[in-house]
Motif scaffolding. Structure first.
Motif, PDB file in Angstrom:
ATOM      1  N   TYR A  64      28.109  35.154 -49.206  1.00  0.00           N
ATOM      2  CA  TYR A  64      27.139  35.848 -48.350  1.00  0.00           C
ATOM      3  C   TYR A  64      27.241  37.341 -48.563  1.00  0.00           C
ATOM      4  N   ILE A  65      26.127  37.956 -48.971  1.00  0.00           N
ATOM      5  CA  ILE A  65      26.063  39.398 -49.182  1.00  0.00           C
ATOM      6  C   ILE A  65      25.077  39.978 -48.181  1.00  0.00           C
ATOM      7  N   ARG A  66      25.561  40.788 -47.280  1.00  0.00           N
ATOM      8  CA  ARG A  66      24.678  41.414 -46.291  1.00  0.00           C
ATOM      9  C   ARG A  66      24.468  42.874 -46.661  1.00  0.00           C
ATOM     10  N   LEU A  67      23.229  43.235 -46.939  1.00  0.00           N
ATOM     11  CA  LEU A  67      22.900  44.607 -47.292  1.00  0.00           C
ATOM     12  C   LEU A  67      22.730  45.444 -46.026  1.00  0.00           C
ATOM     13  N   PRO A  68      23.052  46.731 -46.089  1.00  0.00           N
ATOM     14  CA  PRO A  68      22.978  47.567 -44.876  1.00  0.00           C
ATOM     15  C   PRO A  68      21.567  47.855 -44.409  1.00  0.00           C
ATOM     16  N   GLU A  69      20.576  47.679 -45.289  1.00  0.00           N
ATOM     17  CA  GLU A  69      19.187  47.908 -44.910  1.00  0.00           C
ATOM     18  C   GLU A  69      18.282  46.997 -45.725  1.00  0.00           C
ATOM     19  N   ASN A  70      17.043  46.891 -45.285  1.00  0.00           N
ATOM     20  CA  ASN A  70      16.077  46.055 -45.992  1.00  0.00           C
ATOM     21  C   ASN A  70      15.620  46.769 -47.260  1.00  0.00           C
ATOM     22  N   THR A  71      15.947  46.194 -48.406  1.00  0.00           N
ATOM     23  CA  THR A  71      15.558  46.768 -49.694  1.00  0.00           C
ATOM     24  C   THR A  71      14.383  46.020 -50.313  1.00  0.00           C
ATOM     25  N   GLY A  72      13.732  45.160 -49.510  1.00  0.00           N
ATOM     26  CA  GLY A  72      12.605  44.389 -50.016  1.00  0.00           C
ATOM     27  C   GLY A  72      13.082  43.258 -50.917  1.00  0.00           C
ATOM     28  N   GLY A  73      12.146  42.384 -51.258  1.00  0.00           N
ATOM     29  CA  GLY A  73      12.504  41.286 -52.149  1.00  0.00           C
ATOM     30  C   GLY A  73      13.057  41.784 -53.466  1.00  0.00           C
ATOM     31  N   ALA A  74      12.475  42.873 -53.992  1.00  0.00           N
ATOM     32  CA  ALA A  74      12.913  43.402 -55.279  1.00  0.00           C
ATOM     33  C   ALA A  74      14.367  43.863 -55.223  1.00  0.00           C
ATOM     34  N   GLY A  75      14.720  44.581 -54.163  1.00  0.00           N
ATOM     35  CA  GLY A  75      16.093  45.035 -54.010  1.00  0.00           C
ATOM     36  C   GLY A  75      17.059  43.889 -53.812  1.00  0.00           C
ATOM     37  N   GLY A  76      16.621  42.871 -53.054  1.00  0.00           N
ATOM     38  CA  GLY A  76      17.470  41.711 -52.829  1.00  0.00           C
ATOM     39  C   GLY A  76      17.748  40.942 -54.113  1.00  0.00           C
ATOM     40  N   PHE A  77      16.707  40.728 -54.909  1.00  0.00           N
ATOM     41  CA  PHE A  77      16.909  39.998 -56.161  1.00  0.00           C
ATOM     42  C   PHE A  77      17.716  40.822 -57.161  1.00  0.00           C
ATOM     43  N   TYR A  78      17.531  42.125 -57.138  1.00  0.00           N
ATOM     44  CA  TYR A  78      18.367  42.984 -57.988  1.00  0.00           C
ATOM     45  C   TYR A  78      19.844  42.765 -57.665  1.00  0.00           C
ATOM     46  N   GLN A  79      20.178  42.834 -56.385  1.00  0.00           N
ATOM     47  CA  GLN A  79      21.580  42.675 -55.980  1.00  0.00           C
ATOM     48  C   GLN A  79      22.102  41.285 -56.312  1.00  0.00           C
ATOM     49  N   GLY A  80      21.287  40.257 -56.060  1.00  0.00           N
ATOM     50  CA  GLY A  80      21.729  38.897 -56.312  1.00  0.00           C
ATOM     51  C   GLY A  80      21.932  38.599 -57.787  1.00  0.00           C
ATOM     52  N   VAL A  81      20.989  39.052 -58.618  1.00  0.00           N
ATOM     53  CA  VAL A  81      21.102  38.828 -60.061  1.00  0.00           C
ATOM     54  C   VAL A  81      22.282  39.606 -60.625  1.00  0.00           C
ATOM     55  N   LYS A  82      22.455  40.827 -60.187  1.00  0.00           N
ATOM     56  CA  LYS A  82      23.596  41.638 -60.644  1.00  0.00           C
ATOM     57  C   LYS A  82      24.911  40.968 -60.269  1.00  0.00           C
TER      58      LYS A  82
END
Length: 329
Positions: A64-82
């Motif tokens: 489980y990765i909780r980001l500190p702010e909403n980065t949109g779908g693009a930001g979320g997929f960036y973090q997940g793929v990385k």
């Protein structure tokens, strides 16, 4: 031979009920992934507490990765793929929280992992009525110029039902992030999704790069349900000048991202002549549509003009729509 490792990347934001249905579908599949990478885009609906209470955070299969702010779908997929790439998984299966793969969806995708020259495998996306979600899959009429993928967003040919019936594996050019299995080899070549897009068009841009890394195959009997199906084709509608007067003003921020990202895509992937001529054409068409059909005309014109300018300059300030919305003329 060592079996390829697969991780699922699920991006969520304030949809805990849909998220649980998505996770349960993955966890009860006929082939389990090696890991579920759950990226929470800073949900404000007590998603973390809910996941903990229901036992999902104790599941060793889930990171489980909780980001500190909403980065949109693009930001979320960036973090997940990385995250998945750096962890060394051979394949990453991307989906939103409103996706529900059928029980054998991953198993059927896995039959094609050894296909030559494949950058990604795509699920067939369907809606609640079982109909194919055509905007989530498709071709582009394309020309190759110096190894660049030249395309026209306006010409988006959908996957016809007959093609799905007659092919088990069908080469396509585009799949949304509602079920696409991306190879580590492709990620090594093209990198991660563009986090600056925030929302809309990030899957299109990534597929344009994936086409340069290998083939994208649609596996037609591997099915995934999209419960809150949006319309990736909205980016097409914007260029056709049809979206402005169909969008309620309180959702105009979506048209900003659609327009900005589409302008950037066209500038960076299409031929220069096509880019300049069509950009002028579509701006004028959208302008006329606003003047004829819309409320709050001056504010909409401001959104439209700012989106075009920012897309042309490659200026990505994802707080800008909020600032424009709240700014008084």
């Amino acid at each position: 031979m060592v079996e390829a490792t697969i991780a699922v990347v699920v991006v969520t934001y304030n949809r805990k009920k849909l998220l649980i249905e998505c996770l349960d579908a993955i966890l009860t599949g006929t082939r389990l992934p090696d890991k579920i990478i759950l990226v929470d885009n800073g949900s404000t609906d007590d998603t973390p507490d809910f996941l903990k209470a229901e036992g999902y955070l104790a599941n060793q299969l889930i990171d489980y990765i909780r980001l500190p702010e909403n980065t949109g779908g693009a930001g979320g997929f960036y973090q997940g793929v990385k995250y998945g790439y750096e962890a060394g998984y051979d394949w990453l299966w991307l989906m939103d929280d409103d996706a529900e793969p059928e029980i054998d969806a991953l198993e059927k995708l896995s039959h094609y992992l050894d296909e030559p020259d494949v950058s990604a495998l795509a699920n067939l996306k369907i809606d609640l009525e079982g109909e194919i979600l055509h905007p989530h899959l498709g071709f582009f009429d394309r020309q190759t110029h110096q190894n660049d993928f030249d395309f026209d967003i306006e010409i988006h040919r959908k996957i016809e039902d007959d093609l799905v019936k007659n092919h088990r594996a069908l080469e396509i050019a585009f799949s949304s992030f509602v079920g696409i299995l991306v190879s580590k080899r492709a990620i090594e070549k093209i990198g991660f999704p563009n986090k600056e897009f925030f929302i809309r068009g990030d899957d299109l841009e990534y597929c344009l790069r994936l086409n340069n890394a290998g083939r994208i195959l649609l596996i037609t009997d591997s099915v995934i349900l999209h419960k809150e199906a949006g319309d990736p084709g909205a980016i097409v509608k914007q260029f056709l000048g049809k979206i402005s007067y169909r969008t309620k003003y309180n959702r105009i921020w979506l048209t900003y991202f659609e327009t900005r990202n589409a302008i950037w895509l066209r500038k960076n992937y299409a031929s220069k002549t096509r880019f300049y001529l069509r950009t002028i054409k579509y701006y004028c068409r959208s302008l006329i549509a606003i003047l004829l059909f819309d409320d709050r005309k001056f504010k909409r014109l401001q959104f439209l003009t700012e989106a075009y300018q920012d897309g042309f300059k490659g200026y990505f300030d994802n707080n800008k729509p909020k600032i424009l919305y709240e700014k008084k003329l």
